[in-house]
Design a protein around this motif. Sequence first.
Motif, PDB file in Angstrom:
ATOM      1  N   ALA A 141       0.837  -1.202   0.000  1.00 19.94           N
ATOM      2  CA  ALA A 141       0.000   0.000   0.000  1.00 19.94           C
ATOM      3  C   ALA A 141       0.872   1.252   0.000  1.00 19.94           C
ATOM      4  N   TYR A 142       0.448   2.245  -0.751  1.00 22.63           N
ATOM      5  CA  TYR A 142       1.130   3.527  -0.899  1.00 22.63           C
ATOM      6  C   TYR A 142       2.432   3.428  -1.706  1.00 22.63           C
ATOM      7  N   SER A 143       2.678   2.302  -2.342  1.00 25.89           N
ATOM      8  CA  SER A 143       3.950   2.129  -3.042  1.00 25.89           C
ATOM      9  C   SER A 143       4.043   2.954  -4.328  1.00 25.89           C
ATOM     10  N   ASP A 144       2.921   3.370  -4.916  1.00 18.67           N
ATOM     11  CA  ASP A 144       2.983   4.167  -6.144  1.00 18.67           C
ATOM     12  C   ASP A 144       3.817   5.419  -5.928  1.00 18.67           C
ATOM     13  N   GLU A 145       3.578   6.090  -4.800  1.00 14.21           N
ATOM     14  CA  GLU A 145       4.288   7.343  -4.537  1.00 14.21           C
ATOM     15  C   GLU A 145       5.767   7.086  -4.206  1.00 14.21           C
ATOM     16  N   VAL A 146       6.048   5.954  -3.564  1.00 15.94           N
ATOM     17  CA  VAL A 146       7.444   5.607  -3.278  1.00 15.94           C
ATOM     18  C   VAL A 146       8.178   5.323  -4.577  1.00 15.94           C
ATOM     19  N   ARG A 147       7.558   4.585  -5.480  1.00 15.54           N
ATOM     20  CA  ARG A 147       8.170   4.309  -6.782  1.00 15.54           C
ATOM     21  C   ARG A 147       8.458   5.622  -7.516  1.00 15.54           C
ATOM     22  N   ASP A 148       7.474   6.533  -7.483  1.00 18.03           N
ATOM     23  CA  ASP A 148       7.661   7.823  -8.151  1.00 18.03           C
ATOM     24  C   ASP A 148       8.828   8.601  -7.550  1.00 18.03           C
ATOM     25  N   TYR A 149       8.970   8.518  -6.239  1.00 13.66           N
ATOM     26  CA  TYR A 149      10.051   9.234  -5.548  1.00 13.66           C
ATOM     27  C   TYR A 149      11.414   8.836  -6.117  1.00 13.66           C
ATOM     28  N   PHE A 150      11.619   7.534  -6.338  1.00 12.63           N
ATOM     29  CA  PHE A 150      12.914   7.068  -6.832  1.00 12.63           C
ATOM     30  C   PHE A 150      13.038   7.234  -8.348  1.00 12.63           C
ATOM     31  N   ILE A 151      11.956   7.042  -9.080  1.00 18.85           N
ATOM     32  CA  ILE A 151      12.032   7.221 -10.530  1.00 18.85           C
ATOM     33  C   ILE A 151      12.278   8.693 -10.871  1.00 18.85           C
ATOM     34  N   GLU A 152      11.599   9.590 -10.169  1.00 18.28           N
ATOM     35  CA  GLU A 152      11.849  11.015 -10.384  1.00 18.28           C
ATOM     36  C   GLU A 152      13.286  11.372 -10.015  1.00 18.28           C
ATOM     37  N   ASN A 153      13.853  10.649  -9.053  1.00 21.34           N
ATOM     38  CA  ASN A 153      15.245  10.881  -8.694  1.00 21.34           C
ATOM     39  C   ASN A 153      16.171  10.566  -9.861  1.00 21.34           C
ATOM     40  N   ALA A 154      15.925   9.451 -10.545  1.00 18.96           N
ATOM     41  CA  ALA A 154      16.729   9.108 -11.711  1.00 18.96           C
ATOM     42  C   ALA A 154      16.629  10.198 -12.777  1.00 18.96           C
ATOM     43  N   LEU A 155      15.424  10.658 -13.033  1.00 18.74           N
ATOM     44  CA  LEU A 155      15.226  11.706 -14.036  1.00 18.74           C
ATOM     45  C   LEU A 155      15.883  13.016 -13.596  1.00 18.74           C
ATOM     46  N   TYR A 156      15.886  13.265 -12.315  1.00 17.75           N
ATOM     47  CA  TYR A 156      16.508  14.470 -11.743  1.00 17.75           C
ATOM     48  C   TYR A 156      18.002  14.513 -12.067  1.00 17.75           C
ATOM     49  N   TRP A 157      18.699  13.400 -11.863  1.00 13.14           N
ATOM     50  CA  TRP A 157      20.132  13.370 -12.144  1.00 13.14           C
ATOM     51  C   TRP A 157      20.403  13.529 -13.640  1.00 13.14           C
ATOM     52  N   LEU A 158      19.571  12.929 -14.451  1.00 14.68           N
ATOM     53  CA  LEU A 158      19.764  13.036 -15.898  1.00 14.68           C
ATOM     54  C   LEU A 158      19.490  14.448 -16.390  1.00 14.68           C
ATOM     55  N   HIS A 159      18.450  15.083 -15.856  1.00 11.65           N
ATOM     56  CA  HIS A 159      18.027  16.388 -16.353  1.00 11.65           C
ATOM     57  C   HIS A 159      18.858  17.541 -15.764  1.00 11.65           C
ATOM     58  N   PHE A 160      18.911  17.642 -14.455  1.00 13.21           N
ATOM     59  CA  PHE A 160      19.551  18.803 -13.829  1.00 13.21           C
ATOM     60  C   PHE A 160      21.073  18.688 -13.769  1.00 13.21           C
ATOM     61  N   TYR A 161      21.604  17.467 -13.809  1.00 14.93           N
ATOM     62  CA  TYR A 161      23.058  17.286 -13.714  1.00 14.93           C
ATOM     63  C   TYR A 161      23.670  16.712 -14.987  1.00 14.93           C
TER      64      TYR A 161
END
Length: 607
Positions: free
Chosen positions: A231-251
């Motif tokens: 339960a509530y794992s959708d938001e946890v998955r998003d937290y880490f997937i957005e992290n991957a995109l964050y490193w690719l985009h901003f760095y």
Amino acid sequence: MIPGADLRSDGSCLFTVWAPFAKQMQVRLLGDDERVLDMYRIEKGYWQIEANDVKAGTRYLYRIDGEEERPDPASNFQPDGVHEASAVVDHAAFHWSDQNWRNYDLADYIVYELHTGCFTPEGTFEAIIEKMRYLRDLGITAIELMPVAQFPGERNWGYDGVFPYAVQNSYGGPDKLKRLVDAAHDHGLAVVLDVVYNHLGPEGNYLRDFGPYFTDRHVTPWGDAVNLDQAYSDEVRDYFIENALYWLHFYHMDALRLDALHAIFDMSATHFVEELTKRVDRYAESADRRVHLIGESALNNARLLRPRSEGGYGLDAQWSDDFHHSVHALMTEEEFGYYQDYGRVEDLAKAFDEGYVYTGQYSKFRKRKFGNHSGDRPAEQFVVCTQNHDQVGNRVHGERLIDLTDFESAKLAAGVLMLSPFVPMLFMGQEYGEESPFQYFVSHSDEKLVEAVRKGRKEEFSTFKQAQGVPDPQAVETFERSKLNWEKPEQGEHKTMLSLYKKFAEIRRTIPAWVDRSTQNVTSMKDKQILIWHREGDACEGRYLCVMNFSKHEQKVRLFEDGERWRKIVCSGENAWGGPGSELGEICEGRGELTLPERCFAFFEMI
């Protein structure tokens, strides 16, 4: 939903945090204009507030239900450490100069893994920039940074990070990391970042105060698993997937190395790794960029590498432990732990042929069948090494391969690595035969945790004779011992080893289709401990042969047919490469026996 503090050009800042069980959320902005702002709940347990007149560097904390104050779980910067306030970062303020940079295909990667704190005396991002010409001259095309997400203190491997979005303050913080990536691209180097999505460290890990980021349904070596399927794992998955995109985009990272995928537990219909690759591919297409996802996995499961269209997870590549274990066991003759499954020259031949050695057969170490078929995967999907941070640092004393063998064996291992059809990865200092160890180190502030770490390391090595001398992970000396000695590359055998690695990089750069295994034929001679491979075909524009002697005795072997003439490109046993001497001439022909010194390789081109 993208978490964190999003600073806009007009001075407003949108704060977003996930706290599904909170009844009230506030953000407290610190400084001369201290404010406490009530946040409003939006969908799926997220809270937001837009604040005006916010400057880059503004410190802030989240207040949960009017009581506990915590740093932002998606903090972009923790300038004062893991227990203090987060800081707003203005990502638009950095001026990139890499607009003309284009990432390499994986087939063209020669990777150099480094630890920011130990690579240079200064231990900073800025100091790495000073070594880029050295790395480029060596023939490196991609540097891989061990994790830089904020961890407690100043000394850590990086796998105890607790703020996945924040750049380690003691290394230089966000802008200095961007400057490093920008400079790397200017020098023609791709940058791979090691990220950890299977656990967070113990000190400063405040995610539980915000929501169910973890679950006790699964257990990892570091405690409860990340909640990816409850339960509530959708938001946890998003937290880490957005992290991957964050490193690719901003760095502007060119690739991500995903730590220990075997410790990511997910029983969902769509596995986290599959969802991650899908989202990253979507980003890469929209940004018109080539990015790579490289997994670390101890499962020998080729499904990770197969395209999603074929039922796979769609990773671009993975670290291949079997290759390392095969070489290490041959060189050292060690038989403890997983090394008991290796040590035969035919194991290495299979690694050359298929990528994995264990593809479904019985493993003595695991007491079960292990692995599946990998022979259909292209060679560039396997990143191989003879040393890395794990295989060196997780020994009792952190010894490198050259300390466990000798100079001739280290040269042979270099040849095995660099002349393989796979993507080679060097561990910092390996290229010149660094003897300093790489040991496990931390700098926790909690004395009980420090004692637990010390006890854990001793227990881990309790069956080893040297267990009494386990280095103290908390001691500054342990960290200092693990730094490179930069005077060595210009000295004696170190200089020779460095020249040899440069020669290998030149060979890979100048011979076409190096990673095309369809041009390769591998055979082994068990009785002589000899490995031989041929490479020929239109793709490689020629015919090449390599013979490797893993035995501790010189060996005689017939390699050529009547009428054939071969030019020797390199022989590690020659005096020119610091060897004992070799009888091989510059031109070899006919069916006569060739004598190969012990622990030696020779590489030829047909003329």
